[in-house]
Every structure is written in structure tokens, then in C-alpha cells.
Design a protein around this motif. Sequence first.
Motif, PDB file in Angstrom:
ATOM      1  N   LYS A  66     -32.652-112.174  10.130  1.00 59.27           N
ATOM      2  CA  LYS A  66     -33.855-112.141   9.787  1.00 59.27           C
ATOM      3  C   LYS A  66     -34.294-110.563   9.877  1.00 59.27           C
ATOM      4  O   LYS A  66     -35.611-110.104   9.650  1.00 59.27           O
ATOM      5  N   GLY A  67     -33.564-109.637  10.356  1.00 64.32           N
ATOM      6  CA  GLY A  67     -33.712-108.318  10.533  1.00 64.32           C
ATOM      7  C   GLY A  67     -34.115-107.843  11.875  1.00 64.32           C
ATOM      8  O   GLY A  67     -34.663-106.705  12.128  1.00 64.32           O
ATOM      9  N   TYR A  68     -33.945-108.789  12.881  1.00 64.18           N
ATOM     10  CA  TYR A  68     -34.233-108.563  14.517  1.00 64.18           C
ATOM     11  C   TYR A  68     -32.938-107.936  15.125  1.00 64.18           C
ATOM     12  O   TYR A  68     -31.936-108.339  14.845  1.00 64.18           O
ATOM     13  N   ARG A  69     -33.122-107.113  16.128  1.00 61.67           N
ATOM     14  CA  ARG A  69     -32.219-106.672  17.063  1.00 61.67           C
ATOM     15  C   ARG A  69     -32.427-107.509  18.325  1.00 61.67           C
ATOM     16  O   ARG A  69     -33.174-107.612  18.879  1.00 61.67           O
ATOM     17  N   VAL A  70     -31.239-108.104  18.661  1.00 62.30           N
ATOM     18  CA  VAL A  70     -31.242-109.192  19.900  1.00 62.30           C
ATOM     19  C   VAL A  70     -30.015-108.551  20.745  1.00 62.30           C
ATOM     20  O   VAL A  70     -29.041-108.472  20.379  1.00 62.30           O
ATOM     21  N   ILE A  71     -30.510-108.567  22.041  1.00 56.07           N
ATOM     22  CA  ILE A  71     -29.638-108.131  22.894  1.00 56.07           C
ATOM     23  C   ILE A  71     -29.555-109.207  24.019  1.00 56.07           C
ATOM     24  O   ILE A  71     -30.815-109.435  24.749  1.00 56.07           O
ATOM     25  N   SER A  72     -28.364-109.912  24.506  1.00 51.33           N
ATOM     26  CA  SER A  72     -28.634-110.844  25.351  1.00 51.33           C
ATOM     27  C   SER A  72     -27.882-110.428  26.434  1.00 51.33           C
ATOM     28  O   SER A  72     -26.588-109.810  26.227  1.00 51.33           O
ATOM     29  N   VAL A  73     -28.258-110.723  27.868  1.00 50.38           N
ATOM     30  CA  VAL A  73     -27.452-110.054  28.870  1.00 50.38           C
ATOM     31  C   VAL A  73     -27.187-111.247  29.990  1.00 50.38           C
ATOM     32  O   VAL A  73     -27.877-112.161  29.969  1.00 50.38           O
ATOM     33  N   ASP A  74     -26.125-110.831  30.697  1.00 53.42           N
ATOM     34  CA  ASP A  74     -26.035-111.636  32.031  1.00 53.42           C
ATOM     35  C   ASP A  74     -26.662-110.735  33.029  1.00 53.42           C
ATOM     36  O   ASP A  74     -26.999-109.776  33.068  1.00 53.42           O
ATOM     37  N   ILE A  75     -27.405-111.713  34.087  1.00 49.39           N
ATOM     38  CA  ILE A  75     -28.031-111.301  35.130  1.00 49.39           C
ATOM     39  C   ILE A  75     -26.803-110.666  35.981  1.00 49.39           C
ATOM     40  O   ILE A  75     -26.134-111.510  36.440  1.00 49.39           O
ATOM     41  N   PRO A  76     -26.740-109.343  36.345  1.00 49.10           N
ATOM     42  CA  PRO A  76     -25.569-109.028  37.119  1.00 49.10           C
ATOM     43  C   PRO A  76     -26.054-109.238  38.760  1.00 49.10           C
ATOM     44  O   PRO A  76     -27.078-110.046  38.983  1.00 49.10           O
ATOM     45  N   ARG A  77     -25.043-108.840  39.386  1.00 46.48           N
ATOM     46  CA  ARG A  77     -25.128-109.349  40.869  1.00 46.48           C
ATOM     47  C   ARG A  77     -26.289-108.347  41.565  1.00 46.48           C
ATOM     48  O   ARG A  77     -25.823-107.216  42.344  1.00 46.48           O
ATOM     49  N   VAL A  78     -27.474-108.815  41.460  1.00 52.37           N
ATOM     50  CA  VAL A  78     -28.346-108.140  42.303  1.00 52.37           C
ATOM     51  C   VAL A  78     -28.994-109.291  43.259  1.00 52.37           C
ATOM     52  O   VAL A  78     -29.110-110.309  42.957  1.00 52.37           O
ATOM     53  N   TRP A  79     -29.412-108.669  44.627  1.00 56.38           N
ATOM     54  CA  TRP A  79     -29.743-109.597  45.695  1.00 56.38           C
ATOM     55  C   TRP A  79     -31.127-109.911  45.936  1.00 56.38           C
ATOM     56  O   TRP A  79     -31.670-110.579  46.910  1.00 56.38           O
ATOM     57  N   ASN A  80     -32.022-108.813  45.411  1.00 58.47           N
ATOM     58  CA  ASN A  80     -33.393-109.074  45.526  1.00 58.47           C
ATOM     59  C   ASN A  80     -34.171-108.575  44.144  1.00 58.47           C
ATOM     60  O   ASN A  80     -33.687-107.956  43.455  1.00 58.47           O
ATOM     61  N   ASN A  81     -35.391-108.833  44.138  1.00 60.21           N
ATOM     62  CA  ASN A  81     -36.368-108.706  43.051  1.00 60.21           C
ATOM     63  C   ASN A  81     -36.516-107.080  42.775  1.00 60.21           C
ATOM     64  O   ASN A  81     -36.448-106.738  41.604  1.00 60.21           O
ATOM     65  N   ASN A  82     -36.516-106.404  43.849  1.00 60.07           N
ATOM     66  CA  ASN A  82     -36.765-104.903  43.586  1.00 60.07           C
ATOM     67  C   ASN A  82     -35.495-104.329  43.226  1.00 60.07           C
ATOM     68  O   ASN A  82     -35.447-103.515  42.305  1.00 60.07           O
ATOM     69  N   GLU A  83     -34.287-104.810  43.483  1.00 61.28           N
ATOM     70  CA  GLU A  83     -33.129-104.379  43.211  1.00 61.28           C
ATOM     71  C   GLU A  83     -32.886-104.760  41.771  1.00 61.28           C
ATOM     72  O   GLU A  83     -32.569-103.984  40.882  1.00 61.28           O
ATOM     73  N   TRP A  84     -33.360-105.777  41.285  1.00 58.20           N
ATOM     74  CA  TRP A  84     -33.291-106.358  39.589  1.00 58.20           C
ATOM     75  C   TRP A  84     -33.983-105.496  38.823  1.00 58.20           C
ATOM     76  O   TRP A  84     -33.525-104.911  37.854  1.00 58.20           O
ATOM     77  N   ILE A  85     -35.436-104.905  39.483  1.00 64.73           N
ATOM     78  CA  ILE A  85     -36.098-104.030  38.321  1.00 64.73           C
ATOM     79  C   ILE A  85     -35.404-102.861  38.293  1.00 64.73           C
ATOM     80  O   ILE A  85     -35.425-102.071  37.091  1.00 64.73           O
ATOM     81  N   GLN A  86     -35.081-102.265  39.361  1.00 66.44           N
ATOM     82  CA  GLN A  86     -34.334-100.795  39.300  1.00 66.44           C
ATOM     83  C   GLN A  86     -32.972-100.987  38.417  1.00 66.44           C
ATOM     84  O   GLN A  86     -32.669-100.137  37.634  1.00 66.44           O
ATOM     85  N   ALA A  87     -32.183-102.043  38.699  1.00 65.80           N
ATOM     86  CA  ALA A  87     -30.946-102.265  37.868  1.00 65.80           C
ATOM     87  C   ALA A  87     -31.032-102.325  36.578  1.00 65.80           C
ATOM     88  O   ALA A  87     -30.633-101.828  35.477  1.00 65.80           O
ATOM     89  N   PHE A  88     -32.069-103.111  35.992  1.00 69.54           N
ATOM     90  CA  PHE A  88     -32.678-103.366  34.476  1.00 69.54           C
ATOM     91  C   PHE A  88     -32.881-102.007  34.051  1.00 69.54           C
ATOM     92  O   PHE A  88     -32.702-101.890  32.904  1.00 69.54           O
ATOM     93  N   GLU A  89     -33.838-101.148  34.555  1.00 69.47           N
ATOM     94  CA  GLU A  89     -34.490-100.034  34.052  1.00 69.47           C
ATOM     95  C   GLU A  89     -33.098 -99.186  33.706  1.00 69.47           C
ATOM     96  O   GLU A  89     -33.157 -98.423  32.923  1.00 69.47           O
ATOM     97  N   LYS A  90     -32.235 -99.077  34.598  1.00 72.31           N
ATOM     98  CA  LYS A  90     -30.877 -98.091  34.565  1.00 72.31           C
ATOM     99  C   LYS A  90     -30.121 -98.832  33.356  1.00 72.31           C
ATOM    100  O   LYS A  90     -29.756 -97.992  32.639  1.00 72.31           O
TER     101      LYS A  90
END
Length: 233
Positions: A66-90
Motif C-alpha cells: 500500500k506504499g508504506y515503509r515497515v521496519i520490524s525489529v527484535d527487542i535487543p538484549r537490554v536490561w532496563n528501560n533507560n537502556e532501551w530508550i538509549q539503544a533504540f535511539e542509537k
Amino acid sequence: MKGLFSVPGDYIYFKSQVPLHKIPIGSKQWRYYDFGPKYVPPLICLPGIAGTADVYYKQIMSLSNKGYRVISVDIPRVWNNNEWIQAFEKFLDAIDVHHIHLYGSSLGGFLAQLFAQHRPRRVKSLVLSNTFLETSNFSAAMPWAPIVGWSPSFLLKRYVLTGIRDGPHEPFIADSVDFVVAQVETLSKDDLASRLSLTVDSASVGPLRLSDAFITIMDKMRQFFVIYSKQIK
């Protein structure tokens, strides 16, 4: 649930058409699919505890047509939610993506909301399914959380799959359950432990800057690609 799982034909076709990307960013390994036109802000799909990037293959194929770009990701090995925010931004910086639509189910929906709260300028909209706003109930239900990293893989898988196998299900749902269970078998002990750690790490979602018009809440996965294509422009 069926005794034997056969790989769906449309999944085999998907794997033949859409390449799987694997890139290291810092100490994290990212595994993801990226399909559709690159000139539009992507929809990024985050799975739940039991999911991988592969569980959204139907949505990737349907929405890209339908013309959309889709990115599907695995959740990487992060151990707390602050680490998740930083890792996802990188991760977003590494793939040169600046503004995104976010879809998340269960744990993925919670992580999507946390990112939208802490990096509001990057998130254009949220689509959420069967998710939650805070982790205290999970902490109370999982008193053995401090030793999750030392728990054997088979116990972690059994815990993650609790409730998923319950039935009976109509054939469409039964096939989906079989597929998710098969994906859990591909996850390592550390993958499972890190995801369970995220569900008990003390965190909650506060007020979001997004207007209600840009937040869609669903409780049925099968309607996802229809609702998304109608509401996210």
C-alpha cells in the motif's frame, strides 16, 4: 494447538523477498526487516515478550503493497528501560531514520510509549495493542525476578508461553499461536531473560505530548494493517 507446526507458505514467500538485516550498534545486536519505500517515515513494529521481528511478516507485506515503509525489529538484549530508550535511539540514528510511527504489542507497546514519552520529537504517532502503562503488577507476580538471569532456558520459555497455548482457538488464531510458539524456540536464554527483566524494571508511562488523534489503541491483532492504513498518513 497442533502437535506439529508447518511453516506457512506466505512466510516462506516473505523470507524469499525481504532480507533480514543484522547490525551491531555498540554492544547491542539488532535484527530487523526493512521493506517499502524509503522516502516516507517508517512504521516501526515492536513485538511482545514472545515475539521476534518475524511475527509481523503479514503486516510488512500488506502495508508495503500500500506504499508504506515497515521496519520490524527484535527487542535487543537490554536490561532496563533507560537502556532501551538509549539503544533504540542509537538504532534509529544508525539506519538514518529520524521521525517514526511506532506500533507495539504487549511489551513492545510499553516500550513504544516509553520512547514516545522520552523522545517526543521523533515519534509522529503510536499504534498500541494489548499493552500496559506500568510494570508494578508484573513485579508483584514475578518474585523470582532477581534471579531471572540465572534461570535455565526451559523455565524461561515455559513462563513466557504461559497462557499463549490455551485454547481452543479458531484455525486462524491457532496458526498464529503456533507461529509465535515456534519463534520463542528461536530465542536464547539471554534474550528471554532480558525481556522479562524489562517487564519488572520499575517504570511507568507518564503524559505524552502526542495528541489523542495520533494514538490508536487496539485489542485485536488481525485488524492491525487495516486500521493502520486508514489512520496513519
